[in-house]
Each structure stands twice: as C-alpha cells, then as structure tokens.
Scaffold this active site. Sequence first.
Site, PDB file in Angstrom:
ATOM      1  N   SER A 255       0.810  -1.217   0.000  1.00  0.00           N
ATOM      2  CA  SER A 255       0.000   0.000   0.000  1.00  0.00           C
ATOM      3  C   SER A 255       0.845   1.270   0.000  1.00  0.00           C
ATOM      4  O   SER A 255       0.496   2.246  -0.665  1.00  0.00           O
ATOM      5  CB  SER A 255      -0.935   0.007   1.218  1.00  0.00           C
ATOM      6  OG  SER A 255      -1.786  -1.112   1.191  1.00  0.00           O
ATOM      7  N   HIS A 311       0.780   4.416   4.591  1.00  0.00           N
ATOM      8  CA  HIS A 311       0.167   5.120   3.466  1.00  0.00           C
ATOM      9  C   HIS A 311       0.692   6.557   3.374  1.00  0.00           C
ATOM     10  O   HIS A 311       0.976   7.057   2.277  1.00  0.00           O
ATOM     11  CB  HIS A 311      -1.350   5.135   3.623  1.00  0.00           C
ATOM     12  CG  HIS A 311      -1.973   3.787   3.462  1.00  0.00           C
ATOM     13  ND1 HIS A 311      -3.341   3.597   3.458  1.00  0.00           N
ATOM     14  CD2 HIS A 311      -1.432   2.559   3.305  1.00  0.00           C
ATOM     15  CE1 HIS A 311      -3.607   2.316   3.294  1.00  0.00           C
ATOM     16  NE2 HIS A 311      -2.468   1.666   3.209  1.00  0.00           N
TER      17      HIS A 311
END
Length: 333
Positions: A255, A311
């Site tokens: 991610s 993230h």
Amino acid sequence: MQRQLCVKLLSKFPRNASSTNTNSIFQPHSSSSFLKSNGNPFYQQSFSQHSTLSRSHLWKFCSSNGVSGSIRNGFFSSPVLARRAFSNVLSKGKSRFPVNGTVGTHAGRNFHSFDSQYRGWRSIFRRLTTDGVVIGLIVTNVAVFMLWRIASPQFMVKNFMISVDNFTSGRLHTLITSAFSHRDSWHLMSNMLGLYFFGSSIGRTFGPEYLLKLYLSGAIVGSIFYLAYHAFIAPLVHGKQMGIVPSKVPGLGASGAVNAIMLLDIFLFPTATLYFNFFIPVPAILLGIFIIGKDVLRILEGDHEVSGSAHLGGATVAALAWAQSRRGRFRRF
C-alpha cells in the site's frame, strides 16, 4: 623521473661548507628511506640521529647492484655513480609506493571497473519497458502471496513483515520485502489493480526505471513511517490497547509503494476523472484529498487493521517526486 628524484634528494645535502667551521651537522629526514640506518642496503657506516661529518671525510657505500664509490662532503664523486646507486632503490620504491603514471594506471583501472559496472546496470535499465516493470512487480507480489501458503508462518513473519522487533533484531530487509507481501487476496487484488493502472501512467510519463525506483522508494519510506509510528507515537497516544504492544505489531502490503505511485499521478493530473469505488466519477484531486484525509484519521483513531502511517509515507514520496518534477530536476533519478 629517476634522475629528477635523485637530484631532488641530493639537493638536500649542503653544497658549500663554511670555511671557519670544519664540521657540518647532518640530520637525516625521518620520512626518507634513503637516510635511515636500520635495514639500509647501501651504507657500510651507520650514523646516529645527529652525526658529525668532517669536510675531508669519505662516506663509503656499496649498492646491491655491485656499484661501489664514495661521497665527499655530501656529493657523489661521479654523477654516473649517483645514477647507478639509486636506480635499484627507485625501482624497489616504485613497487611499494607507486608514483605518477603508476598511480594513474591503478586509479584508471579502478575507475574503469566502476564505470563498467555502472554502464552494465544502465544497460539493464534501458532494456526495461513500462509493461515489463508493472508485470514484474505484480508477479513478484503474487509469488510472495503464494509463498505464504507454502513456507512456515514463522519464517514469513520474520522475513516478510515489518515490525519494530524485526527491525531491531537486524532484519533490515523487511523494509522492502514487506512491500511485496500479502496474506489476504482482496488486499493483494486492490493493490495490484492500483499498481497496474497508475503504474502504467507513471511509466509512460517518466519511464520504466523511474517507476521501479518510485515503487521501491515508496516501499522503504512507508516502512520507515510505520516503524516511527509504532515506536514513538502509538505508545504515547494509544498505549497498550487490548493488551497489544505496538512494537510487536507486524505490518505487510504494497500500500505504501502503490500510494506513492497513485498520488503522484493524481498530483500530476489533478483534473483527470477517476472512479471512486469503480463507479462514482470524481476529479482526481478530490480523490487524493479523500485518501490522505482517511489515512490521517486512521492514525488518530489507532486503526490496527489498516496502516495509515505507511500510506502517509507513500504520500510523502509522491509529494517530493511531484515537487522535483515541477522544478525539472531528477526527472530520471
């Protein structure tokens, strides 16, 4: 060069002795191998650190090549003797301490070796294509996903998941390997779809080499953000929630790397139309704001399922890459 060095050494001997002083003090230089008494092959007469030589004294010597002669008042009696006496020492000195051309030769060889390796890596990168890099990254992620079904869980946790304990135990490779690791099929599918569409766009804009380095940069920085959050922020803000020790919480997934690629594409093309949840058309910049805001909220809430810190690490890489592209620098970093 031999003649120049010989003349340079001989120039340190006194040329004229004082008429009122019958003795001259000679102090050998500590860095000259020609004037040291210990282990010197030339001199039959040894001398101390401060030796007194009279003007009429003859300094006898013999060299290893069979030349014998004398030095009067610091000078060889014949320039031929001087050249022959020092030639053998100069040749030995070159083998131990290369000078001029020899240094250039060694440096040139080392530089040539480094340059050849650099050109070899560059030739490999030039053969890459955008589709090749994208497919290669997807295949690698799928292979690690299948490895979770084959290898022992202990091995996978230690080598394909990022955590403070893993990092402090010396498993530094998990900074990268965790970004190729997925255990859940939906997690893998969503990341690979984002990598395929946004990665293809970045690769066509900047090239396959840039895409690969951007993925790896997002992976490393995302892992660093994850470690920093669980080492310093989570213990202070959330403490031990439900008996969970933040330093032992492992993380995995691409991610952070995919976020770097996706947000860079959004920053470059903010007015493009993207489909939220594959159905709702929205401007790209609004989707980018929503993604970043949601990750910040995950950190504040202490979400243990999705790592907002990783993230945001990818988002930081995207922001830096976008700023550099605006300045026209590191287009091919």
